[in-house]
Write an enzyme that holds these catalytic residues in place. Structure first.
Site, PDB file in Angstrom:
ATOM      1  N   LYS A  83      22.733  -4.767 -27.830  1.00 39.51           N
ATOM      2  CA  LYS A  83      23.395  -5.036 -29.117  1.00 39.51           C
ATOM      3  C   LYS A  83      22.347  -5.473 -30.138  1.00 39.51           C
ATOM      4  CE  LYS A  83      26.362  -8.133 -27.542  1.00 39.51           C
ATOM      5  NZ  LYS A  83      26.194  -8.122 -26.086  1.00 39.51           N
ATOM      6  N   CYS A 174      36.544 -20.730 -28.286  1.00 38.25           N
ATOM      7  CA  CYS A 174      35.544 -20.548 -27.230  1.00 38.25           C
ATOM      8  C   CYS A 174      34.759 -21.813 -26.875  1.00 38.25           C
ATOM      9  CB  CYS A 174      34.589 -19.411 -27.578  1.00 38.25           C
ATOM     10  SG  CYS A 174      33.626 -19.645 -29.052  1.00 38.25           S
ATOM     11  N   MET A 175      34.564 -22.713 -27.827  1.00 40.84           N
ATOM     12  CA  MET A 175      33.645 -23.818 -27.588  1.00 40.84           C
ATOM     13  C   MET A 175      34.285 -25.209 -27.554  1.00 40.84           C
ATOM     14  SD  MET A 175      30.932 -22.369 -27.187  1.00 40.84           S
ATOM     15  CE  MET A 175      30.188 -23.957 -26.934  1.00 40.84           C
ATOM     16  N   MET A 346      33.063 -19.324 -21.102  1.00 40.54           N
ATOM     17  CA  MET A 346      34.511 -19.262 -21.323  1.00 40.54           C
ATOM     18  C   MET A 346      35.357 -19.464 -20.067  1.00 40.54           C
ATOM     19  SD  MET A 346      34.161 -18.995 -24.356  1.00 40.54           S
ATOM     20  CE  MET A 346      32.698 -18.608 -25.268  1.00 40.54           C
ATOM     21  N   GLY A 383      29.005 -18.943 -27.341  1.00 37.76           N
ATOM     22  CA  GLY A 383      29.323 -17.524 -27.497  1.00 37.76           C
ATOM     23  C   GLY A 383      28.777 -16.902 -28.759  1.00 37.76           C
ATOM     24  N   GLN A 384      28.773 -17.642 -29.854  1.00 31.57           N
ATOM     25  CA  GLN A 384      28.441 -17.047 -31.141  1.00 31.57           C
ATOM     26  C   GLN A 384      27.134 -17.634 -31.706  1.00 31.57           C
ATOM     27  OE1 GLN A 384      32.161 -16.126 -33.634  1.00 31.57           O
ATOM     28  NE2 GLN A 384      32.743 -17.941 -32.517  1.00 31.57           N
TER      29      GLN A 384
END
Lengths: 806, 124
Positions: A83, A174-175, A346, A383-384
């Site tokens: 990615k 997610c966090m 997650m 995650g981000q």
């Protein structure tokens, strides 16, 4: 008519044997090499996951043509994933949003409008909503992909200007449980150590994380560590699904979904029973706690509590391949290794008891003293790219103000009001709606105007059909800022085109407390604009509308909020001014002190700065690689005493770490006779979140064109399901139909679906459950009950991405 | 390893000659790099490379699968592109992750002359 894989291979084999006509190979070596040749390389950070890989963007004639990793980088050592390698293609993608789009009603087609008109509509709608229904009828829903400057400015306008705490963001999905875990166990959010611990660790405990696909570059570092000392370094992978991450594991613990709390308590039992704990560490730094409000208990009481979780009892609860011996082995490796590092995401966070699961991982580190020393860390993966820096630190959630200030604490709230120069009492003390509550309020018509930035809740919320009903309401005004059409722009009134990465300037703060700057090097396409410009102009116009409506207080507050940023050029000067205010004023004196990390310092230090970095001198050295350690952490050095560690986290005034007594609790919705399977969801390496970006890059799309449902071969056999058969998954929320992938991945009795696919019949979140953790408010995406049945043999399928011509 | 690689090259070359197109190619096509692949329908092109190559070219698949690239999920397309853009990798493709090696290795040789394709072991 589609072919089954078997037919296809047969045909391929026949072709190979007979006549190879050959695919035209349009680009030979020379041509590709030329395409990749660049005039100049510009440094920045990757746009995707939370690892924070440093990359160079290659430009030729001013156009992005390549990405390469930066070898000297502290995060990625030069590696990038697929990615990361390809995201430059998004920069000049023909399908980018280039003009503001508007429609009065959601059944109308969009029409292009000018920025002048767009900003005025957004300002009028929000101001009129506040005037008519109060500030809590408005909301901002942001993203862990937004730059820190963007999140900070959005929440400043909502709180300091409009007077509402309805500020949320997708990191809640997610966090949030990791935040809850760190705060309750350590008294301070975010990991203590750094990625650098990977190369010093001797035992990796990876639980609830398929990091090979979700954090590929960090996984590569773990993999390299394992391969460099295959006998010395142990890898434990605990997951109900055997994933690509399991390939480097010495021990795979495959348990029934939702039994993780029992497993973790049983490992603690073994550590205590076999005397593997670090008595001095516990005595000096830890307390045992139970309940809410928390009550102190003794080590003896903790031992008594653990008796419910002997390895024998836990193995019975956990099922799968879990045996008492495996639990004992895992606990021994964990406790006895020279340095143990836990990694999770997650699978632990997206649970009805995600905070407790986080606490129980931390417990293992506290019992064994596997913390603060080289290689030892309890390290939650993010995650981000900017969930930590922007949302957790920048005030992007309904209950926190910038720099880790809980909104309900008067003193801290007043500090923020004073620093912004707005009157005390402007920011309400009550937290706003958390994510699920926010979209429920949309459904109930309590929120009348919502701004959704850089995320697609229409696809990413659990039970999303239910929440799409609310977003479709014509009495709810929806603004979406994004770079491409998504499932959420389909429900918007106003779509505003934004600049993408490298088309604007700003900071991402990755998982290891590291802030890194990416500077604008190309112009955004068409009329797309950086969010910081959009928010400033919107706020100024709102001030005019509030004046018109007779609300001078809000008009004044809005003007005060944007005053430091007026007249600044939006590509660099504007975000710089916002970053300066945030770091110099808001983070100064807080645990995430970034006041030494000015843009000038960040440009001099391409690897960025890890907070705390209270002075330029410290920031220029890179900041703090390990918190709480005297001699390393400048904030620890401020405290008197001689102990090597000072756990000064703002949430624990006693400076202690807490070992929590947390009982086992299963999922909110367990399988039963009607819905006998567990359904779990997750990601694949090729796609990012809802695939609105990665779905437009041919290589990534073709590598994983549509979602599958993974089924264990034994379940498939029982149900007569073969590879590529179309399988219906039904839950209490609805039905989806996907092709089957039959393999030894998910545990028997569980199916697993990728959630990136936008095609309605394959969209995973139409069937997931929106139950959430009562502490963190994070939904339990990872578990619900479903039933499955074969609906047909293989069918030809096509990928689908909103607005993408395939 | 040298023997194995040699066998592979010989095998591939033989395959190319053996599978010469039945219809005469235009001179333009004939000049293109000598890599061929069975013709695929649009639907078939939605199958990831490795799905078929696992059984069609098992040796190459296994080499890749066991390699660091395989473990780290560096997939076929990352070096070779898609059906539309299929290409042999270049030094520049490898540079994406191995910038230091790109600078330090001999400029006149392809990376895989020393780093065995699909295994990607460091040279001795």
């Amino acid at each position: 008519m589609g072919l089954t894989r078997r037919q296809f291979i047969k045909r391929t084999a026949a072709l190979t044997a007979a006549s190879l006509v050959g695919i035209e190979l349009p680009r030979g070596m020379r041509e590709v090499a030329q395409a990749a040749d660049v005039d100049r390389w510009e440094p920045g950070v990757c746009r995707f996951c939370g690892v924070g890989c440093r990359v160079y963007l290659g430009l030729k004639n001013g156009k992005p043509v390549a990405i390469k990793g930066i070898t000297e980088s502290a995060t990625n050592k030069g590696y990038v994933c697929m990615k990361g390698m390809l995201f430059y293609r998004i920069i000049h993608h023909p399908e980018r949003l280039k003009k503001p789009l508007y429609r009065e009603r959601k059944d109308q087609p969009f029409r292009e409008i000018s920025w002048e008109e767009a900003l005025d509509i957004a300002a009028r709608k929000f101001a009129e909503t506040v005037a008519r229904y109060g500030p809590d009828a408005t909301a901002y829903y942001g993203s862990g992909q937004a730059l820190t400057e963007e999140t900070y400015l959005f929440q400043k306008i909502m709180r300091g200007g409009l007077g509402t705490n309805n500020v949320e963001g997708n990191p809640r999905l997610c966090m949030a449980s990791a935040v809850g875990g760190y705060l309750t166990s350590f008294g301070a959010d975010e990991p203590i150590g750094s990625y650098a611990n990977i190369e010093k660790a001797y035992c990796f405990f990876i639980i609830g994380s398929n990091m090979a696909e979700c954090h590929p570059v960090l996984f590569r570092r773990v993999m390299n560590r394992k391969l460099s000392r295959p006998d010395e370094v142990k890898v434990i992978n605990a997951d109900p699904r055997v994933s690509p991450t399991s390939r480097i594991a010495d021990l795979h613990l495959q348990f029934k979904p939702g039994t993780d709390l029992a497993l973790l308590n049983a490992m603690a039992y073994v550590i205590v029973e076999e005397g593997l704990y670090d008595e001095e560490f516990i005595r000096k730094y830890c307390k045992f706690k139970i309940g809410k409000p928390p009550k102190d208990v003794s080590f003896e009481e903790y031992k008594e509590f653990l008796k419910q979780y002997t390895p024998e009892k836990a193995a019975e609860i956990c099922g799968g391949n879990i045996t008492p011996e495996k639990i004992r082995t895992a606990a021994r490796w964990f406790a006895r290794s020279k340095a143990t590092m836990s990694l999770w995401t997650m699978g632990i966070n997206q649970r009805i008891r995600g905070v407790w699961a986080n606490n129980l991982i931390h417990n293992l580190h506290l019992l064994t003293g596997q913390l603060c020393k080289p290689g030892a860390d309890s390290f939650s993966l993010t995650g981000q790219p900017n969930a930590c820096g922007g949302v957790r630190e920048g005030g992007g959630l309904c209950h926190i103000l910038p720099a880790h200030r809980p909104v309900k604490i008067d003193k801290l709230r007043h500090q923020v009001e004073d620093l912004w120069g707005v009157p005390r009492g402007t920011i309400p003390p009550k937290p706003g709606y958390h994510t699920i509550a926010m979209f429920r309020a949309v459904n109930q018509g309590k929120i009348k105007a919502i701004w959704i930035n850089c995320t697609s809740p229409a696809q990413s919320l659990p039970n999303c059909d239910y929440y799409r009903k609310g977003l479709r309401r014509d009495d709810v005004f929806v603004v979406v800022t994004d770079i491409f059409p998504t499932k959420t722009t389909e429900l918007a009134n106003l779509v505003l085109p934004t600049a993408f990465h490298f088309e604007k300037t700003g900071v991402y703060g990755c998982t290891e407390r590291r802030s890194q700057l990416t500077v604008k090097v190309v112009d955004p396409p068409g009329e797309a604009k950086p969010e910081v410009w959009i928010v400033r102009e919107w706020a100024l116009r709102m001030a005019e509308h509030f004046e018109r409506l007779g609300d001078r207080r809000r008009a004044r507050n809005l003007r005060i909020c944007v005053k430091p940023f007026l007249g600044k050029e939006e590509g660099y000067e504007l975000p710089k001014a916002i970053w300066e205010e945030y770091t110099q004023k808001l983070t100064k004196g807080r645990d995430n002190d970034l006041s030494g990390a000015t843009y000038e310092v960040l440009r001099k230090r391409p690897d960025g700065v890890q907070w705390p970095a209270p002075t330029e001198e410290i920031a220029l050295r890179g900041g703090t690689p390990t918190k709480f350690v005297r001699g390393i952490d400048p904030l620890a050095d401020k405290h008197p005493g001689t102990d090597p560690y000072v756990f000064y986290g703002p949430a624990h005034r006693d400076h202690k770490l807490y070992i929590w007594l947390r009982p086992y609790q299963g999922a909110a919705e367990e399988p039963d006779a009607e819905y006998p399977f567990y359904l779990s969801t997750g990601r694949v390496i090729d796609h990012w979140h809802t695939s609105s970006m990665t779905g437009r890059i041919p290589e990534l799309l073709r590598a994983n064109p549509y979602a599958y449902v993974e089924i264990n071969p034994r379940d498939a056999r029982k149900l007569g399901i073969k590879p590529n058969d179309m399988v219906e998954i039904e839950t209490r929320r609805g039905k989806i139909v996907l092709p089957a992938k039959v393999y030894e991945g998910p545990i028997e009795g569980m199916v697993f679906v990728y959630w990136y696919d936008m095609e309605e019949s394959r969209m995973a979140n139409r069937v997931t459950k929106d139950a959430f953790d009562p502490g963190s408010k994070e939904p339990e995406f990872k578990i619900c009950a479903c039933r499955i049945r074969k609906v047909s043999g293989p069918r030809p399928l096509k990928p689908y991405v909103v607005g993408h011509r395939i | 390893m040298r023997v194995k690689l040699g066998t592979l090259i010989v095998g591939l070359t033989a395959l190319l000659f053996a599978c010469a197109p039945q219809k005469a190619p235009s001179p333009e096509v004939a000049k293109k790099p000598a890599v061929t692949h069975p013709e695929l329908s649009e639907q078939e092109k939605w199958i990831a490379c490795s799905e078929c190559h696992r059984t069609e070219t098992p040796e190459i698949y296994e080499e890749w699968h066991k390699s660091r690239h395989g473990l780290a999920m560096v997939k076929c397309f990352q070096c070779h592109g898609t059906f539309e853009t299929f290409h042999e990798p270049t030094r520049e493709t490898c540079r994406t992750c191995h910038a230091k090696a790109y600078d330090n290795c001999p400029k006149d040789r392809a990376c895989w002359e020393c780093h065995t394709p699909h295994l990607f072991k460091k040279h001795e």
